[in-house]
Write an enzyme that holds these catalytic residues in place. Structure first.
Site, PDB file in Angstrom:
ATOM      1  N   GLY A 119      -9.400  -4.748   1.855  1.00  0.00           N
ATOM      2  CA  GLY A 119      -9.981  -3.402   1.872  1.00  0.00           C
ATOM      3  C   GLY A 119      -9.192  -2.464   2.762  1.00  0.00           C
ATOM      4  N   GLY A 140      -3.862   6.144   0.881  1.00  0.00           N
ATOM      5  CA  GLY A 140      -3.147   5.092   0.150  1.00  0.00           C
ATOM      6  C   GLY A 140      -1.867   4.757   0.894  1.00  0.00           C
ATOM      7  N   GLN A 153      10.980  -1.703 -27.396  1.00  0.00           N
ATOM      8  CA  GLN A 153      12.016  -1.120 -28.260  1.00  0.00           C
ATOM      9  C   GLN A 153      12.602  -2.185 -29.203  1.00  0.00           C
ATOM     10  OE1 GLN A 153      12.203   2.026 -28.095  1.00  0.00           O
ATOM     11  NE2 GLN A 153      13.978   2.532 -29.349  1.00  0.00           N
ATOM     12  N   HIS A 167      11.069  -4.695 -30.340  1.00  0.00           N
ATOM     13  CA  HIS A 167      10.031  -4.991 -31.341  1.00  0.00           C
ATOM     14  C   HIS A 167       9.770  -3.832 -32.293  1.00  0.00           C
ATOM     15  CE1 HIS A 167       9.225  -8.376 -28.668  1.00  0.00           C
ATOM     16  NE2 HIS A 167       8.362  -8.844 -29.529  1.00  0.00           N
ATOM     17  N   GLU A 202       0.577  -1.764  -3.390  1.00  0.00           N
ATOM     18  CA  GLU A 202       1.318  -2.513  -2.358  1.00  0.00           C
ATOM     19  C   GLU A 202       2.643  -1.824  -1.985  1.00  0.00           C
ATOM     20  OE1 GLU A 202       0.817  -6.420  -1.655  1.00  0.00           O
ATOM     21  OE2 GLU A 202      -0.733  -6.770  -3.143  1.00  0.00           O
TER      22      GLU A 202
HETATM   23  N1  CAA Z   1       4.346  -6.107  10.108  1.00  0.00           N
HETATM   24  C1  CAA Z   1       3.821  -5.938  11.332  1.00  0.00           C
HETATM   25  N2  CAA Z   1       3.882  -4.763  12.022  1.00  0.00           N
HETATM   26  C2  CAA Z   1       4.497  -3.739  11.427  1.00  0.00           C
HETATM   27  C3  CAA Z   1       5.070  -3.845  10.134  1.00  0.00           C
HETATM   28  C4  CAA Z   1       4.991  -5.099   9.483  1.00  0.00           C
HETATM   29  N3  CAA Z   1       5.509  -5.283   8.264  1.00  0.00           N
HETATM   30  N4  CAA Z   1       5.602  -2.652   9.798  1.00  0.00           N
HETATM   31  C5  CAA Z   1       5.386  -1.818  10.830  1.00  0.00           C
HETATM   32  N5  CAA Z   1       4.717  -2.488  11.830  1.00  0.00           N
HETATM   33  C6  CAA Z   1       4.344  -1.959  13.132  1.00  0.00           C
HETATM   34  C7  CAA Z   1       5.525  -1.296  13.818  1.00  0.00           C
HETATM   35  O1  CAA Z   1       6.293  -2.237  14.548  1.00  0.00           O
HETATM   36  C8  CAA Z   1       4.854  -0.289  14.702  1.00  0.00           C
HETATM   37  O2  CAA Z   1       4.398  -0.950  15.868  1.00  0.00           O
HETATM   38  P1  CAA Z   1       4.367  -0.256  17.356  1.00  0.00           P
HETATM   39  O3  CAA Z   1       3.091   0.519  17.391  1.00  0.00           O
HETATM   40  O4  CAA Z   1       4.348  -1.412  18.303  1.00  0.00           O
HETATM   41  O5  CAA Z   1       5.591   0.607  17.478  1.00  0.00           O
HETATM   42  C9  CAA Z   1       3.642   0.139  13.900  1.00  0.00           C
HETATM   43  O6  CAA Z   1       3.379  -0.931  12.971  1.00  0.00           O
HETATM   44  C10 CAA Z   1       3.848   1.421  13.140  1.00  0.00           C
HETATM   45  O7  CAA Z   1       4.961   1.211  12.298  1.00  0.00           O
HETATM   46  P2  CAA Z   1       5.736   2.399  11.534  1.00  0.00           P
HETATM   47  O8  CAA Z   1       6.082   3.455  12.523  1.00  0.00           O
HETATM   48  O9  CAA Z   1       6.815   1.778  10.725  1.00  0.00           O
HETATM   49  O10 CAA Z   1       4.595   2.951  10.570  1.00  0.00           O
HETATM   50  P3  CAA Z   1       4.636   4.216   9.634  1.00  0.00           P
HETATM   51  O11 CAA Z   1       3.471   5.052   9.961  1.00  0.00           O
HETATM   52  O12 CAA Z   1       6.009   4.800   9.623  1.00  0.00           O
HETATM   53  O13 CAA Z   1       4.289   3.590   8.185  1.00  0.00           O
HETATM   54  C11 CAA Z   1       4.865   2.836   6.014  1.00  0.00           C
HETATM   55  C12 CAA Z   1       5.142   2.866   7.526  1.00  0.00           C
HETATM   56  C13 CAA Z   1       5.984   1.970   5.503  1.00  0.00           C
HETATM   57  C14 CAA Z   1       4.876   4.167   5.329  1.00  0.00           C
HETATM   58  C15 CAA Z   1       3.499   2.163   5.816  1.00  0.00           C
HETATM   59  O14 CAA Z   1       2.450   3.015   6.162  1.00  0.00           O
HETATM   60  C16 CAA Z   1       3.317   1.655   4.399  1.00  0.00           C
HETATM   61  O15 CAA Z   1       3.843   0.586   4.049  1.00  0.00           O
HETATM   62  N6  CAA Z   1       2.525   2.356   3.551  1.00  0.00           N
HETATM   63  C17 CAA Z   1       2.161   1.841   2.236  1.00  0.00           C
HETATM   64  C18 CAA Z   1       0.819   1.184   2.309  1.00  0.00           C
HETATM   65  C19 CAA Z   1       0.548   0.266   1.159  1.00  0.00           C
HETATM   66  O16 CAA Z   1       1.387  -0.542   0.765  1.00  0.00           O
HETATM   67  N7  CAA Z   1      -0.663   0.323   0.645  1.00  0.00           N
HETATM   68  C20 CAA Z   1      -1.070  -0.577  -0.386  1.00  0.00           C
HETATM   69  C21 CAA Z   1      -2.529  -0.843  -0.267  1.00  0.00           C
HETATM   70  S1  CAA Z   1      -3.057  -2.456  -0.679  1.00  0.00           S
HETATM   71  C22 CAA Z   1      -3.004  -2.648  -2.346  1.00  0.00           C
HETATM   72  O17 CAA Z   1      -2.394  -1.888  -3.018  1.00  0.00           O
HETATM   73  C23 CAA Z   1      -3.688  -3.886  -2.857  1.00  0.00           C
HETATM   74  C24 CAA Z   1      -4.637  -3.827  -4.005  1.00  0.00           C
HETATM   75  O18 CAA Z   1      -5.763  -4.325  -3.925  1.00  0.00           O
HETATM   76  C25 CAA Z   1      -4.177  -3.290  -5.304  1.00  0.00           C
END
Ligand code: CAA
Length: 405
Positions: free
Chosen positions: A125, A132, A339, A341, A366
């Site tokens: 969730g 998003g 295409q 098919h 994701e």
């Molecule tokens: N693992 C652990 N920690 C992480 C991480 C990871 N992969 N990526 C970033 N962090 C940490 C960073 O180290 C940072 O930590 P500090 O506070 O210690 O500095 C903190 O998180 C913030 O990181 P960023 O500055 O990189 O974060 P950001 O605000 O720039 O966001 C982003 C990055 C890539 C845009 C991210 O927000 C993102 O991936 N957005 C997409 C969200 C997404 O995929 N949503 C899908 C929803 S789920 C779904 O779709 C499933 C369903 O049911 C269909």
């Protein structure tokens, strides 16, 4: 040493899953897709066969396979139907593996073990009507009240929303925290807690035989035991869960490329134009060649990420590129398969019409392809660096994974 071979165990796990998907799901998939309903036999059978706990240690109710096997399983599932792989993405990648990484020993026995045995179904969730890609914009709240938290909020586009028993729920415990991502905390919300309601969303372009919906919490009292990780750690937990969910999406999309290629090869050898099978025409061969190239590259990308997980090496970038590439290419492959098919590919008489619709969603969920492009550019420019976490996903250790306790 570089070794591309698979073990006998990995191969037999993939074969078992292929047989289940082909024999038990494929025959009725068109019917459920048209009805926009999930086949009720799917989740119980995936539980019985151990698929819902495939890469979870035996001591926590799982089958003790490694992370590469999870990728192979997702490839086999989505080769037959995307709805099957979506189950693994949320139940395993986004929830169970999050518990494996961040849960306490007691939480692993209480939540993870029944999930791995297939007795409880798990969902994720995170997404909300107004949040998003921008996770830190979520509006769910969790207020501490004695030994409990009171959760309020709305989640949207949740896979398995109406099927799940456990929902890993992200809420703000400190809405004013700066930076905003430090305001989020993770909780395991249980679907039978008073105040939890859910419903299905219909009218989707694809994955119609899957379950997608909304979940609301209205003054839901959740014991502090159900808090996963520390207060303020929720953003990192969500991101690390996505590192695993995206792995299942990328490996699954690889299976969809393979399905498009296989269907196109079969049809190209049967269908004749200008007095010969269309496989003899070079422009058809070109499409098959591209699909083969996309499949090989997508498979190598996810196997690399799976190997890194096995070794305990952080793989956020490698998983992101595997997910981005495979999902974009699965859409392209399904488009080319239609295409090949011709007009038949435009009707639901052939599977490729469903492949095209099913491939589209994974380019959005994701992490949209645009989010993955930003991440890859950030790494390339040196602006984005992974920091060590308080809890890392454990490296695969066969002895530990397969021991009873
Ligand atoms: N693992 C652990 N920690 C992480 C991480 C990871 N992969 N990526 C970033 N962090 C940490 C960073 O180290 C940072 O930590 P500090 O506070 O210690 O500095 C903190 O998180 C913030 O990181 P960023 O500055 O990189 O974060 P950001 O605000 O720039 O966001 C982003 C990055 C890539 C845009 C991210 O927000 C993102 O991936 N957005 C997409 C969200 C997404 O995929 N949503 C899908 C929803 S789920 C779904 O779709 C499933 C369903 O049911 C269909």
């Amino acid at each position: 040493m570089l070794d591309f071979s698979l073990t006998d165990e990995q191969i037999s796990a993939a074969e078992m899953v292929r047989e289940f998907a082909e024999k038990e799901v494929y025959p009725t998939i068109g019917e459920y897709d048209r009805k926009q309903e999930m086949n009720p036999a799917v989740l119980p059978r995936m539980g019985e066969l151990g698929i819902l706990g495939i890469n979870i240690p035996v001591r926590y109710g799982g089958q003790g396979f490694d992370y590469v096997t999870l990728g192979l399983v997702c490839e086999e599932l989505e080769r037959v139907d995307s709805t099957l792989r979506v189950v693994m993405s949320v139940h395993m990648g986004l929830n169970s593996m999050g518990l494996l990484q961040w849960g306490t020993e007691e939480q692993k026995h209480h939540f993870l073990a029944p999930q791995a045995r297939g007795e409880k179904i798990a969902a994720f969730g995170l997404t909300e009507p107004g949040a998003g890609s921008d996770v830190a914009a979520l509006r769910s709240t969790a207020r501490r009240d004695g030994d409990d938290y009171i959760i309020n909020g709305e989640k949207m586009w949740i896979s398995l929303a109406t099927k799940a028993d456990h929902i890993l729920w992200f809420a703000k415990t400190d809405p004013d925290a700066e930076p905003a991502h430090k305001s989020i905390t993770a909780f395991m919300v249980e679907a039978d807690m008073p105040g939890v309601t859910s419903g299905d969303i219909h009218g989707k372009l694809g994955v119609r035989a899957g379950s997608t919906g909304w979940v609301n919490c209205k003054d839901v009292r959740v014991p502090a035991f159900n808090r996963i990780g520390h207060e303020g750690e929720g953003f990192k937990i969500a991101m690390s869960c996505l590192d695993n969910g995206r792995y299942t999406v990328g490996s699954g999309a690889t299976g969809l490329i393979r399905a498009s290629l296989e269907a196109s090869i079969k049809y190209a050898q049967e269908r004749e134009t200008f007095g010969e099978p269309i496989a003899q025409h070079q422009l058809i061969q070109q499409k098959l060649a591209y699909m083969q190239q996309w499949y090989d590259a997508a498979r190598l990308l996810y196997l690399r990420a799976g190997w890194m997980k096995n070794e305990g090496i952080r793989n956020t970038r490698e998983t992101s590129v595997a997910k981005w590439y495979a999902t974009d290419m699965s859409f392209q492959a399904a488009h080319e398969a239609v295409q090949v098919h011709g007009a038949y590919g435009y009707s639901d008489e052939y599977d490729v019409e469903r492949f095209l619709r099913n491939s589209r969603g994974a380019i959005i969920y994701e992490g949209t392809s645009e989010i993955h492009q930003l991440m890859q550019a950030g790494y390339a420019l040196g602006w984005r660096r992974d920091k060590p976490l308080r809890c890392e996903l454990p490296a695969y250790d066969p002895e530990y994974w397969q021991a009873e306790a």
